[in-house]
Write an enzyme that holds these catalytic residues in place. Structure first.
Site, mmCIF file in Angstrom:
data_model
loop_
_atom_site.group_PDB
_atom_site.id
_atom_site.type_symbol
_atom_site.label_atom_id
_atom_site.label_comp_id
_atom_site.label_asym_id
_atom_site.label_seq_id
_atom_site.Cartn_x
_atom_site.Cartn_y
_atom_site.Cartn_z
ATOM 1 N N ASP A 12 -37.630 42.859 -48.923
ATOM 2 C CA ASP A 12 -38.781 43.336 -48.131
ATOM 3 C C ASP A 12 -38.262 43.919 -46.818
ATOM 4 O O ASP A 12 -37.109 43.696 -46.434
ATOM 5 C CB ASP A 12 -39.756 42.174 -47.837
ATOM 6 C CG ASP A 12 -40.953 42.625 -47.003
ATOM 7 O OD1 ASP A 12 -41.575 43.659 -47.346
ATOM 8 O OD2 ASP A 12 -41.273 41.976 -45.987
ATOM 9 N N SER A 13 -39.151 44.629 -46.123
ATOM 10 C CA SER A 13 -38.779 45.178 -44.813
ATOM 11 C C SER A 13 -38.548 44.067 -43.787
ATOM 12 O O SER A 13 -38.002 44.336 -42.719
ATOM 13 C CB SER A 13 -39.896 46.088 -44.312
ATOM 14 O OG SER A 13 -41.091 45.335 -44.169
ATOM 15 N N TYR A 44 -41.562 49.235 -41.911
ATOM 16 C CA TYR A 44 -41.403 50.393 -42.806
ATOM 17 C C TYR A 44 -42.708 51.204 -42.876
ATOM 18 O O TYR A 44 -42.683 52.407 -43.089
ATOM 19 C CB TYR A 44 -41.075 49.918 -44.233
ATOM 20 C CG TYR A 44 -39.623 49.589 -44.507
ATOM 21 C CD1 TYR A 44 -38.731 49.248 -43.494
ATOM 22 C CD2 TYR A 44 -39.140 49.611 -45.820
ATOM 23 C CE1 TYR A 44 -37.411 48.926 -43.784
ATOM 24 C CE2 TYR A 44 -37.816 49.309 -46.115
ATOM 25 C CZ TYR A 44 -36.960 48.958 -45.094
ATOM 26 O OH TYR A 44 -35.653 48.650 -45.383
ATOM 27 N N GLY A 45 -43.816 50.507 -42.725
ATOM 28 C CA GLY A 45 -45.124 51.091 -43.027
ATOM 29 C C GLY A 45 -45.555 52.254 -42.157
ATOM 30 O O GLY A 45 -46.510 52.959 -42.481
ATOM 31 N N CYS A 76 -42.486 44.366 -51.396
ATOM 32 C CA CYS A 76 -43.038 45.138 -50.282
ATOM 33 C C CYS A 76 -43.860 46.277 -50.887
ATOM 34 O O CYS A 76 -43.330 47.071 -51.675
ATOM 35 C CB CYS A 76 -41.873 45.695 -49.459
ATOM 36 S SG CYS A 76 -42.345 46.826 -48.146
ATOM 37 N N THR A 78 -45.102 48.840 -49.402
ATOM 38 C CA THR A 78 -44.691 50.130 -48.833
ATOM 39 C C THR A 78 -43.452 50.657 -49.552
ATOM 40 O O THR A 78 -43.407 51.823 -49.977
ATOM 41 C CB THR A 78 -44.398 49.943 -47.328
ATOM 42 O OG1 THR A 78 -45.492 49.253 -46.725
ATOM 43 C CG2 THR A 78 -44.181 51.267 -46.637
ATOM 44 N N CYS A 187 -50.304 44.200 -48.204
ATOM 45 C CA CYS A 187 -48.991 44.157 -47.542
ATOM 46 C C CYS A 187 -48.544 42.716 -47.633
ATOM 47 O O CYS A 187 -49.341 41.795 -47.374
ATOM 48 C CB CYS A 187 -49.107 44.586 -46.081
ATOM 49 S SG CYS A 187 -47.637 44.237 -45.084
ATOM 50 N N HIS A 189 -46.786 40.890 -45.850
ATOM 51 C CA HIS A 189 -46.809 40.096 -44.619
ATOM 52 C C HIS A 189 -48.164 39.394 -44.411
ATOM 53 O O HIS A 189 -48.227 38.351 -43.775
ATOM 54 C CB HIS A 189 -46.557 40.994 -43.394
ATOM 55 C CG HIS A 189 -45.123 41.344 -43.168
ATOM 56 N ND1 HIS A 189 -44.438 42.231 -43.954
ATOM 57 C CD2 HIS A 189 -44.234 40.922 -42.224
ATOM 58 C CE1 HIS A 189 -43.193 42.358 -43.501
ATOM 59 N NE2 HIS A 189 -43.047 41.569 -42.459
HETATM 60 N N1 DGL Z 1 -44.341 43.934 -46.175
HETATM 61 C C1 DGL Z 1 -44.514 45.325 -46.286
HETATM 62 C C2 DGL Z 1 -45.569 45.710 -47.326
HETATM 63 O O1 DGL Z 1 -45.852 44.930 -48.205
HETATM 64 C C3 DGL Z 1 -44.590 46.244 -45.141
HETATM 65 C C4 DGL Z 1 -44.490 45.909 -43.746
HETATM 66 C C5 DGL Z 1 -43.860 47.024 -42.968
HETATM 67 O O2 DGL Z 1 -42.625 47.044 -42.926
HETATM 68 O O3 DGL Z 1 -44.579 47.853 -42.397
HETATM 69 O O4 DGL Z 1 -46.100 46.794 -47.308
#
Ligand code: DGL
Length: 260
Positions: A12-13, A44-45, A76, A78, A187, A189
């Site tokens: 994941d990011s 990453y998003g 993730c 994204t 997401c 997170h």
């Molecule tokens: N956890 C990531 C997702 O599921 C993205 C969070 C990010 O890096 O912006 O999209």
């Protein structure tokens, strides 16, 4: 040569994929997992598609080619929408799963569902999401809600409190007049702040995420490739982060052990 005894890499990011890892270890306690969070490059998003692809492919290549991962979970949303198709072409023999917003169970939960999909701006801008939206648009009303800034709370270990609550209220409250039936956490997170989201949404709105579905899909793929560990093996989890900050590793352990 891919072997049953090799580890599964979960990527994941940052911290988010730990919500998916948790379901995987519940379902497959005999497997060895390496979890890698790219906190240095998070979020990453809000990055370009090309940048997310470059980062994701670079990390996955390392786990397959250098660490002999027997399977990959891109935990993730994204990174999944940006890179999973390309990764499958690059490594057709490696079981590889991604995550996508759990719209299907949210739509199936009730007739005329009205669903808020919380995700990163990049996830909601990509073709993968538009295709998903298209499949269900006749059966349900779907409201995409980009949430730039939300994953940063989890990266800082802030899972409750006034600052988070007022950030979430500003995002969610304008949609409550739509009489929502469900909220999809698109997401990885966001499950870590699910309690705070539920409090704002109220008890009648059901919250969905794709973690368990992804874990089940990984198990199916391992089984189909005959790559499941021996059931007698005691599995393990190794945490890695692109950041050298020991606080990041400590937060990863904490999120894994105690929150969801
Ligand atoms: N956890 C990531 C997702 O599921 C993205 C969070 C990010 O890096 O912006 O999209």
């Amino acid at each position: 040569m891919i072997q049953k005894t090799n580890p599964i890499a979960v990527f994941d990011s940052g911290m988010g994929g730990i919500s998916v890892l948790k379901e995987m270890t519940r379902l497959m306690p005999e497997e060895d997992f390496i979890y890698f969070g790219d906190s240095v490059n998070a979020p990453y998003g809000t990055k370009s598609l090309e940048e997310i692809r470059r980062l994701t492919i670079g990390h996955i290549r390392y786990f397959i080619e250098e660490k002999s991962a027997k399977a990959i979970a891109v935990a993730c949303n994204t990174a999944t929408s940006a890179a999973v198709r390309i990764l499958r072409e690059m490594y057709p023999d490696v079981p590889l799963v991604g995550v996508e917003p759990a719209i299907k169970p949210a739509v199936n939960a009730c007739p005329n569902a009205r669903i808020l999909v919380m995700a990163t701006p990049r996830t909601l801008a990509e073709e993968k999401f538009h295709n998903l939206e298209h499949i269900y648009e006749e059966q349900a009303s779907i409201y995409p809600l980009p949430c730039p800034g939300l994953m940063e709370f989890v990266e800082r270990g802030i899972l409750s409190g006034d600052e988070l609550n007022s950030f979430l209220r500003n995002l969610i409250e304008p949609y409550l007049e739509k009489n929502l039936t469900g909220i999809v956490l698109g997401c990885t997170h966001y499950p870590f702040v699910k309690k705070a989201i539920q409090q704002i949404a109220g008890p009648s709105i059901e919250i969905f995420d794709g973690s368990l579905g992804t874990a089940r899909e990984l198990l199916r793929r391992l089984h189909a490739a005959d790559l499941e560990q021996e059931p007698s093996h005691k599995g393990s989890v190794t945490f890695l982060n692109s950041s050298e900050d020991p606080a990041k590793l400590a937060l990863m352990e904490y999120l894994f052990q105690s929150v969801i």
